[in-house]
Design a protein around this motif. Structure first.
Motif, PDB file in Angstrom:
ATOM      1  N   GLN A 282       3.825   2.222   1.001  1.00  0.00           N
ATOM      2  CA  GLN A 282       2.436   2.134   0.575  1.00  0.00           C
ATOM      3  C   GLN A 282       1.676   1.141   1.450  1.00  0.00           C
ATOM      4  OE1 GLN A 282       0.884   4.111  -1.623  1.00  0.00           O
ATOM      5  NE2 GLN A 282      -1.031   3.085  -1.169  1.00  0.00           N
ATOM      6  N   THR A 285       1.109   2.712   4.878  1.00  0.00           N
ATOM      7  CA  THR A 285       0.062   3.735   4.781  1.00  0.00           C
ATOM      8  C   THR A 285      -1.318   3.100   4.744  1.00  0.00           C
ATOM      9  OG1 THR A 285       1.549   5.259   3.631  1.00  0.00           O
ATOM     10  CG2 THR A 285      -0.813   5.632   3.352  1.00  0.00           C
ATOM     11  N   GLU A 286      -1.465   2.072   3.937  1.00  0.00           N
ATOM     12  CA  GLU A 286      -2.764   1.395   3.841  1.00  0.00           C
ATOM     13  C   GLU A 286      -3.175   0.786   5.175  1.00  0.00           C
ATOM     14  OE1 GLU A 286      -1.935  -1.300   0.668  1.00  0.00           O
ATOM     15  OE2 GLU A 286      -1.719   0.318  -0.798  1.00  0.00           O
ATOM     16  N   GLU A 287      -2.227   0.218   5.894  1.00  0.00           N
ATOM     17  CA  GLU A 287      -2.534  -0.359   7.203  1.00  0.00           C
ATOM     18  C   GLU A 287      -3.034   0.714   8.164  1.00  0.00           C
ATOM     19  OE1 GLU A 287      -0.290  -2.609  10.943  1.00  0.00           O
ATOM     20  OE2 GLU A 287       0.568  -2.773   8.926  1.00  0.00           O
ATOM     21  N   ILE A 290      -6.642   2.017   7.053  1.00  0.00           N
ATOM     22  CA  ILE A 290      -7.709   1.046   7.311  1.00  0.00           C
ATOM     23  C   ILE A 290      -7.956   0.897   8.808  1.00  0.00           C
ATOM     24  CG2 ILE A 290      -8.303  -1.408   7.142  1.00  0.00           C
ATOM     25  CD1 ILE A 290      -6.913  -1.325   4.345  1.00  0.00           C
ATOM     26  N   ASN A 314      -4.108   9.551  -1.911  1.00  0.00           N
ATOM     27  CA  ASN A 314      -3.533   8.228  -2.136  1.00  0.00           C
ATOM     28  C   ASN A 314      -4.660   7.288  -2.556  1.00  0.00           C
ATOM     29  OD1 ASN A 314      -2.438   5.510  -1.680  1.00  0.00           O
ATOM     30  ND2 ASN A 314      -0.717   6.560  -0.750  1.00  0.00           N
ATOM     31  N   ALA A 317      -4.700   3.501  -1.446  1.00  0.00           N
ATOM     32  CA  ALA A 317      -5.202   3.277  -0.088  1.00  0.00           C
ATOM     33  C   ALA A 317      -6.718   3.466  -0.036  1.00  0.00           C
ATOM     34  CB  ALA A 317      -4.513   4.233   0.888  1.00  0.00           C
ATOM     35  N   ASN A 318      -7.228   4.479  -0.762  1.00  0.00           N
ATOM     36  CA  ASN A 318      -8.676   4.708  -0.789  1.00  0.00           C
ATOM     37  C   ASN A 318      -9.416   3.506  -1.358  1.00  0.00           C
ATOM     38  OD1 ASN A 318      -8.096   7.290   0.109  1.00  0.00           O
ATOM     39  ND2 ASN A 318      -8.305   8.233  -1.900  1.00  0.00           N
ATOM     40  N   LYS A 320      -8.462   0.359  -1.404  1.00  0.00           N
ATOM     41  CA  LYS A 320      -8.426  -0.773  -0.458  1.00  0.00           C
ATOM     42  C   LYS A 320      -9.371  -0.531   0.707  1.00  0.00           C
ATOM     43  CE  LYS A 320      -4.025  -2.671  -1.842  1.00  0.00           C
ATOM     44  NZ  LYS A 320      -2.708  -3.213  -1.470  1.00  0.00           N
ATOM     45  N   LEU A 321      -9.465   0.723   1.160  1.00  0.00           N
ATOM     46  CA  LEU A 321     -10.414   1.052   2.217  1.00  0.00           C
ATOM     47  C   LEU A 321     -11.843   0.781   1.757  1.00  0.00           C
ATOM     48  CD1 LEU A 321     -11.149   2.273   4.947  1.00  0.00           C
ATOM     49  CD2 LEU A 321     -10.964   4.546   3.903  1.00  0.00           C
TER      50      LEU A 321
END
Length: 613
Positions: A282, A285-287, A290, A314, A317-318, A320-321
């Motif tokens: 996770q 993926t977030e890295e 972004i 996801n 991740a959305n 956090k973006l």
């Protein structure tokens, strides 16, 4: 101009009808056949779409398929040649299916349409093919509320593309950059899904839900060995750790050695290792997401971003973006996976091939109409259907329905809510939902174990009135499609004791985290759905009445189904779910069913009736 979009033959087949640029109807085939992730030709979804629009097959101008089979076959061949003779078993397994069905898909689809509609029309002349990622991009941009936007699509793989960047302006959409197979963020996530013992293409969201119970201990190991991430978010995988190009599994022995042992068998208990692996993939993926977004913003200078493809589901991740403020506005296609390709195929043909003008209506959230694009049932039809399955029900006015349902929720009952048009996409959004009181400390465990028959760690989403969202969650933007995760406001959280602070992983599950514990995950996050009076007035009215009774504008909202079964479509589906679970109160249209009033002989053993996936 009437255009029918179709997605089929991989998973989640679907159909969508667009009339003069407006999405009139869209539905997944699984909702009608009751076969989860049904990939067959969407006969019933197509029949529904035409019935909804009141048109005949001869009135359809074009039928558009969402990808290009020849390009997919080219990838299969070139991949085998690149790795030969390794991978022959995988190639030999796939080849007969391609030669029988997929390679000659134009004739297959044309034949299926003739079987469905009659043989007097040659549909091969009106049958078009889009590219997979262009369909995703079109499904994201054209229904969006933006005149211009960058579009990021990410999934496992289409024909060759796994990640694409496009720019949309007015009725134009052009792909600018692509990352190609075998380098795929979606397939990397699926590899971890497989390794942690879940099913690929259906278990990825379980990995996302499991991640907060772990620590990203393996994230650096993944970046050192599995994926090379560049500063602009572009990436490449080290294929020596993966088996999906040449074998029948996702990972290989080298992958096992890297993480200290074989994959978890599906029957074995979850351990802290699986939780830490979930947290790690996770984080990776977030890295990537972004960094990709920052690179896109820099290269395009655009202020709006649209997302589609399976990775766009996801929601962590959305979220956090969104908080990174890379773009001023983000819009995510609610049917971001392959089913949504049917929408993009139809809209892409309308705007890109036929060059029709596109007008963005500032009065509307977007062109997806809240994703309420499926079948709706009249009250007389509801009553006829319920009588046919032996349901005992009472009928009420709209005002009484709202009052009685809100009261049942305030009394901590699990409520089935079947209202209006069915949702298109993987989320229940107040059309086909199971509802509960978000303040209940027992609702999360009860719904998982006695209604959904699924793993106890799985979180539930809150539905909250749009006007109240920022009071309860750390977000103040529209999230109508349950695709953004935000933290519960600090003022609503409950402090943990010293002993509770020492708990780790899944031990935290039963500790109330906030004033709305049923929707608060162990890391204080929640997958938020904002409810709008404009798109779903009845659901908005229900939550408003619940707020008047309790002071809380938040309900638990989970999909109206049990594990292993698609979301309910018909009133009969809803009644069977009532009789096969511990739902206590069912509302279908203006009819109410209470569990205690039903014939015990109609009870179903859902827990053992379906293959649990």
């Amino acid at each position: 101009m009437k255009i029918l979009g179709i997605s089929a033959y991989y998973h989640d087949s679907a159909a969508c009808l667009v009339v003069d640029g407006e999405i009139i109807a869209a539905a997944q085939e699984e909702r009608f056949t009751r076969k989860k992730h049904d990939q067959d030709f969407p006969n019933k979804a197509i029949e529904y779409c035409l019935a909804e629009a009141g048109c005949t097959p001869n009135e359809i101008d074009y039928v558009v398929f969402y990808d290009k089979p020849f390009l997919k076959f080219e990838r299969l061949l070139e991949t085998y040649l690149a790795y030969a003779p390794v991978g022959f078993k995988s190639f030999a397994t796939a080849l007969p299916i391609w030669l029988k069905d997929k390679l000659f898909q134009k004739s297959v689809i044309s034949g299926a349409l003739k079987d469905l509609w009659g043989k007097d029309v040659d549909w091969s002349e009106r049958l078009l093919f889009s590219e997979h990622h262009l369909s995703h991009a079109a499904s994201a941009f054209f229904p969006s509320p933006f005149e211009e936007a960058a579009v990021l699509t990410m999934d496992g793989v289409g024909e060759w593309t796994t990640t694409s960047v496009a720019v949309g302006k007015g009725s134009d959409l052009s792909v600018q950059k692509e990352i190609h197979f075998p380098h795929s963020l979606g397939l990397l996530y699926s590899a971890i899904t497989y390794y942690t013992g879940f099913k690929v293409n259906s278990g990825e969201y379980k990995v996302m839900g499991l991640a907060p119970y772990g620590e990203p201990k393996y994230a650096q190991l993944m970046k050192d060995h599995l994926i090379d991430i560049k500063e602009d978010g572009s990436f490449a995988l080290d294929m020596s750790y993966f088996n999906y190009c040449t074998g029948l599994t996702m990972t290989n022995q080298k992958f096992d050695d890297l993480f200290g042992g074989p994959r978890r068998s599906e029957e074995s208990a979850l351990t802290q290792r699986e939780m830490d692996l979930a947290a790690s993939i996770q984080a990776v993926t977030e890295e990537v997401v972004i960094k990709l977004a920052k690179g896109i913003a820099k290269s395009t200078g655009l202020k709006n971003l649209c997302l589609a493809g399976g990775v766009a589901l996801n929601c962590v991740a959305n979220g956090k973006l969104l908080r990174e403020n890379v773009f001023e506005n983000i819009w995510i296609q609610p049917a971001a996976g392959d089913a949504g390709g049917a929408v993009g195929a139809a809209l892409g043909a309308y705007y890109l091939m036929l060059k029709q003008p596109r007008i963005v209506n500032p009065q509307l959230q977007d062109g997806m109409k809240g994703s309420y694009l499926g079948p709706e049932y009249s009250q007389s039809d509801i009553e006829k259907r319920l009588k046919s399955v032996g349901a005992v029900f009472t009928n009420h006015s709209d005002a009484e329905i709202i009052q009685l349902t809100a009261q049942a929720l305030a009394e901590d009952k699990a409520v089935g809510w079947h209202q209006g048009r069915m949702e298109f996409g993987p989320r229940s959004l107040g059309g086909r939902s199971i509802l509960a009181d978000a303040r209940s400390p027992t609702a999360q465990k009860l719904l998982n174990l006695k209604v959904k028959y699924r793993e106890s760690f799985r979180p539930f989403a809150p539905s909250v009135l749009r006007e109240d969202v920022s009071e309860w969650f750390e977000i103040d933007s529209d999230s109508p499609y349950m695709l953004l995760v935000a933290d519960v406001q600090k003022s609503k959280r409950l402090a943990m004791t010293d002993d509770q602070q020492q708990l780790f992983g899944i031990e935290k599950l039963n500790i109330p985290r906030s004033q709305i514990p049923a929707v608060t995950h162990v890391d204080y996050s929640a997958r938020v759905q904002t409810v709008h009076a404009q798109t779903n007035p009845k659901y908005h009215a229900l939550i408003s009445r619940f707020k008047e009774l309790t002071g809380c504008p938040v309900l638990v909202n989970t999909s109206f189904n049990v594990r292993g079964e698609p979301i309910v479509c018909t009133p009969e589906d809803a009644f069977r779910c009532l009789m096969g679970t511990e739902i206590e109160f069912l509302v279908v249209g203006n009819s109410i069913m209470r569990k205690e009033d039903q014939d015990p002989a109609l009870k179903l053993d859902y827990k053992n009736a379906y293959e649990l996936d």
